[in-house]
Design a protein around this motif. Structure first.
Motif, PDB file in Angstrom:
ATOM      1  N   CYS A 116    -107.597  -6.094  42.445  1.00 62.56           N
ATOM      2  CA  CYS A 116    -106.441  -5.597  41.699  1.00 62.56           C
ATOM      3  C   CYS A 116    -105.803  -4.380  42.366  1.00 62.56           C
ATOM      4  O   CYS A 116    -104.733  -3.947  41.940  1.00 62.56           O
ATOM      5  CB  CYS A 116    -106.852  -5.227  40.273  1.00 62.56           C
ATOM      6  SG  CYS A 116    -107.158  -6.660  39.215  1.00 62.56           S
ATOM      7  N   TYR A 119    -101.972  -3.994  43.404  1.00 59.44           N
ATOM      8  CA  TYR A 119    -100.848  -3.587  42.547  1.00 59.44           C
ATOM      9  C   TYR A 119    -100.383  -2.167  42.835  1.00 59.44           C
ATOM     10  O   TYR A 119     -99.245  -1.808  42.530  1.00 59.44           O
ATOM     11  CB  TYR A 119    -101.234  -3.708  41.068  1.00 59.44           C
ATOM     12  CG  TYR A 119    -101.356  -5.127  40.587  1.00 59.44           C
ATOM     13  CD1 TYR A 119    -100.248  -5.968  40.530  1.00 59.44           C
ATOM     14  CD2 TYR A 119    -102.585  -5.646  40.193  1.00 59.44           C
ATOM     15  CE1 TYR A 119    -100.366  -7.277  40.095  1.00 59.44           C
ATOM     16  CE2 TYR A 119    -102.716  -6.954  39.758  1.00 59.44           C
ATOM     17  CZ  TYR A 119    -101.599  -7.762  39.717  1.00 59.44           C
ATOM     18  OH  TYR A 119    -101.719  -9.062  39.297  1.00 59.44           O
ATOM     19  N   ALA A 122     -99.016   2.212  38.983  1.00 59.87           N
ATOM     20  CA  ALA A 122     -97.924   1.822  38.082  1.00 59.87           C
ATOM     21  C   ALA A 122     -97.670   2.890  37.033  1.00 59.87           C
ATOM     22  O   ALA A 122     -97.076   2.605  35.993  1.00 59.87           O
ATOM     23  CB  ALA A 122     -98.239   0.484  37.420  1.00 59.87           C
ATOM     24  N   ASP A 125     -98.581   2.025  33.475  1.00 59.33           N
ATOM     25  CA  ASP A 125     -97.969   0.871  32.818  1.00 59.33           C
ATOM     26  C   ASP A 125     -98.845  -0.377  32.989  1.00 59.33           C
ATOM     27  O   ASP A 125     -99.758  -0.427  33.812  1.00 59.33           O
ATOM     28  CB  ASP A 125     -96.589   0.597  33.404  1.00 59.33           C
ATOM     29  CG  ASP A 125     -95.547   1.591  32.915  1.00 59.33           C
ATOM     30  OD1 ASP A 125     -95.818   2.302  31.924  1.00 59.33           O
ATOM     31  OD2 ASP A 125     -94.473   1.664  33.533  1.00 59.33           O
ATOM     32  N   TRP A 126     -98.490  -1.397  32.190  1.00 56.34           N
ATOM     33  CA  TRP A 126     -99.174  -2.685  32.276  1.00 56.34           C
ATOM     34  C   TRP A 126     -98.609  -3.493  33.437  1.00 56.34           C
ATOM     35  O   TRP A 126     -97.411  -3.472  33.707  1.00 56.34           O
ATOM     36  CB  TRP A 126     -98.997  -3.467  30.979  1.00 56.34           C
ATOM     37  CG  TRP A 126     -99.790  -2.918  29.838  1.00 56.34           C
ATOM     38  CD1 TRP A 126     -99.359  -2.041  28.884  1.00 56.34           C
ATOM     39  CD2 TRP A 126    -101.164  -3.194  29.540  1.00 56.34           C
ATOM     40  NE1 TRP A 126    -100.381  -1.763  27.998  1.00 56.34           N
ATOM     41  CE2 TRP A 126    -101.494  -2.453  28.377  1.00 56.34           C
ATOM     42  CE3 TRP A 126    -102.137  -3.986  30.134  1.00 56.34           C
ATOM     43  CZ2 TRP A 126    -102.768  -2.502  27.807  1.00 56.34           C
ATOM     44  CZ3 TRP A 126    -103.410  -4.042  29.571  1.00 56.34           C
ATOM     45  CH2 TRP A 126    -103.710  -3.299  28.426  1.00 56.34           C
ATOM     46  N   VAL A 127     -99.495  -4.240  34.124  1.00 56.06           N
ATOM     47  CA  VAL A 127     -99.074  -5.147  35.180  1.00 56.06           C
ATOM     48  C   VAL A 127     -99.756  -6.491  34.964  1.00 56.06           C
ATOM     49  O   VAL A 127    -100.808  -6.586  34.318  1.00 56.06           O
ATOM     50  CB  VAL A 127     -99.438  -4.598  36.580  1.00 56.06           C
ATOM     51  CG1 VAL A 127     -98.736  -3.269  36.838  1.00 56.06           C
ATOM     52  CG2 VAL A 127    -100.941  -4.436  36.750  1.00 56.06           C
ATOM     53  N   ASP A 128     -99.134  -7.539  35.480  1.00 56.98           N
ATOM     54  CA  ASP A 128     -99.742  -8.867  35.452  1.00 56.98           C
ATOM     55  C   ASP A 128     -99.439  -9.577  36.764  1.00 56.98           C
ATOM     56  O   ASP A 128     -98.924  -8.964  37.705  1.00 56.98           O
ATOM     57  CB  ASP A 128     -99.261  -9.676  34.242  1.00 56.98           C
ATOM     58  CG  ASP A 128     -97.749  -9.912  34.231  1.00 56.98           C
ATOM     59  OD1 ASP A 128     -97.103  -9.794  35.304  1.00 56.98           O
ATOM     60  OD2 ASP A 128     -97.208 -10.223  33.164  1.00 56.98           O
ATOM     61  N   THR A 131     -96.075  -9.156  38.431  1.00 61.22           N
ATOM     62  CA  THR A 131     -95.668  -7.835  38.901  1.00 61.22           C
ATOM     63  C   THR A 131     -95.718  -7.798  40.424  1.00 61.22           C
ATOM     64  O   THR A 131     -96.756  -8.119  41.018  1.00 61.22           O
ATOM     65  CB  THR A 131     -96.607  -6.747  38.344  1.00 61.22           C
ATOM     66  OG1 THR A 131     -96.613  -6.817  36.910  1.00 61.22           O
ATOM     67  CG2 THR A 131     -96.144  -5.363  38.778  1.00 61.22           C
ATOM     68  N   ARG A 256    -103.018   1.896  36.657  1.00 59.11           N
ATOM     69  CA  ARG A 256    -102.340   0.749  36.040  1.00 59.11           C
ATOM     70  C   ARG A 256    -103.272   0.129  35.032  1.00 59.11           C
ATOM     71  O   ARG A 256    -104.508   0.228  35.153  1.00 59.11           O
ATOM     72  CB  ARG A 256    -101.937  -0.285  37.075  1.00 59.11           C
ATOM     73  CG  ARG A 256    -103.118  -0.921  37.820  1.00 59.11           C
ATOM     74  CD  ARG A 256    -103.292  -0.376  39.205  1.00 59.11           C
ATOM     75  NE  ARG A 256    -104.571  -0.738  39.780  1.00 59.11           N
ATOM     76  CZ  ARG A 256    -105.040  -0.232  40.896  1.00 59.11           C
ATOM     77  NH1 ARG A 256    -104.350   0.662  41.563  1.00 59.11           N
ATOM     78  NH2 ARG A 256    -106.201  -0.597  41.362  1.00 59.11           N
ATOM     79  N   ILE A 258    -104.178  -3.497  33.590  1.00 60.25           N
ATOM     80  CA  ILE A 258    -104.012  -4.856  34.101  1.00 60.25           C
ATOM     81  C   ILE A 258    -104.232  -5.869  32.980  1.00 60.25           C
ATOM     82  O   ILE A 258    -105.257  -5.854  32.302  1.00 60.25           O
ATOM     83  CB  ILE A 258    -104.975  -5.105  35.269  1.00 60.25           C
ATOM     84  CG1 ILE A 258    -104.631  -4.140  36.402  1.00 60.25           C
ATOM     85  CG2 ILE A 258    -104.897  -6.547  35.742  1.00 60.25           C
ATOM     86  CD1 ILE A 258    -105.650  -4.119  37.514  1.00 60.25           C
TER      87      ILE A 258
END
Length: 287
Positions: A116, A119, A122, A125-128, A131, A256, A258
């Protein structure tokens, strides 16, 4: 389904142990980079090979009889390696793999345990999986390049599992954090981290193989945790002095959070949904 696990470190060994009930119907090949581990691994597999995944002959021999392969790569030994060492371990290995694919017509499924970390930051913030990755220069961008090499393979089923930070037997969090007792650190400790029990790493790999997952899948638990909470709860649980945070975090240090929504949509149920539910923190200390 003949299967090769390339790399039997922390995750690869856990997966091999998890798959034992499926033998002998499952023909299993394991690889290690050192001959000293052959005796340890031999009871777990039909075949064990000493294999440097950047060596075409060794990798070809390890994969020749398999229809599926799991790549659990990592730098050799416990020492910290530089970016060049990472590039050799990951990028050079997958360049070697792609060059061999014409000689491996039976190999239909490739699963890779990525990270992960691609990424980047962030700001909390949320990421998926949708992103766009923004990895840090050095290790992160090398891991992203490795993913891109695999994603460019068009005639095989490829799944990349982006794993969170690993813990479990042999990687006890309390032991890793107790050295922070009573120390001072810059920042506020607000950075988020995302964790995964090694049993769930192996469980997700098994599910990916069985259901033939494809594409990117985040494999983390349900509960991102701030660094100050992670450290604070661990030290409190051990009866140790707290760590003192000295001030505000600098920009780009929020981490971040996740999302693991796709993992659940694919039908995987976490064995350890949070650190609190895996015995890391006493229930009475969870706020």
């Amino acid at each position: 389904m003949p299967l090769t696990i390339v790399g039997c470190g922390y995750v690869g060994l856990t997966l091999a142990e998890r798959l034992q009930p499926k033998r002998p119907q499952l023909r299993l090949t394991l690889t290690t980079t050192t001959s000293e581990r052959l005796e340890q691994l031999s009871p777990l597999a039909d075949q064990v090979e000493v294999c440097d995944a950047t060596n075409p002959m060794q990798l070809l021999n390890a994969l020749r009889q398999s229809s599926s392969a799991v790549f659990c790569l990592g730098p050799k030994g416990d020492r910290q390696v530089d970016a060049n060492g990472y590039r050799h371990t990951f990028v050079d290995s997958f360049r070697c793999l792609t060059s061999l694919l014409p000689q491996l017509p039976e190999l239909r499924q490739i699963v890779y345990t990525g990270s992960c970390s691609v990424y980047g930051d962030a700001e909390g913030d949320w990421v998926d999986e949708q992103t766009p990755p923004e990895p840090s220069r050095g290790y992160g961008d090398i891991l992203l390049e490795s993913e891109q090499l695999l994603s460019g393979i068009g005639d095989r089923r490829v799944c990349i599992l982006r794993l969170g930070a690993l813990y479990g037997p042999g990687r006890d969090l309390d032991r890793r954090l107790r050295g922070l007792a009573g120390l001072e650190r810059p920042g506020s400790g607000a950075t988020y981290s995302n964790w995964l029990h090694v049993a769930d790493a192996a469980g997700a790999l098994e599910a990916a193989l069985d259901a033939e997952w494809a594409g990117l899948v985040n494999v983390v638990n349900d509960a991102p945790i701030r660094l100050r909470d992670l450290v604070g709860r661990s030290l409190q649980r051990q009866g140790l002095a707290p760590m003192r945070w000295l001030g505000q975090d600098e920009p780009g240090s929020g981490g971040r959070r996740i999302r693991n929504t796709r993992l659940k949509q694919l039908g995987y149920q976490l064995e350890y949904p949070s650190l609190d539910q895996s015995g890391v923190f006493a229930a009475s200390q969870v706020p």
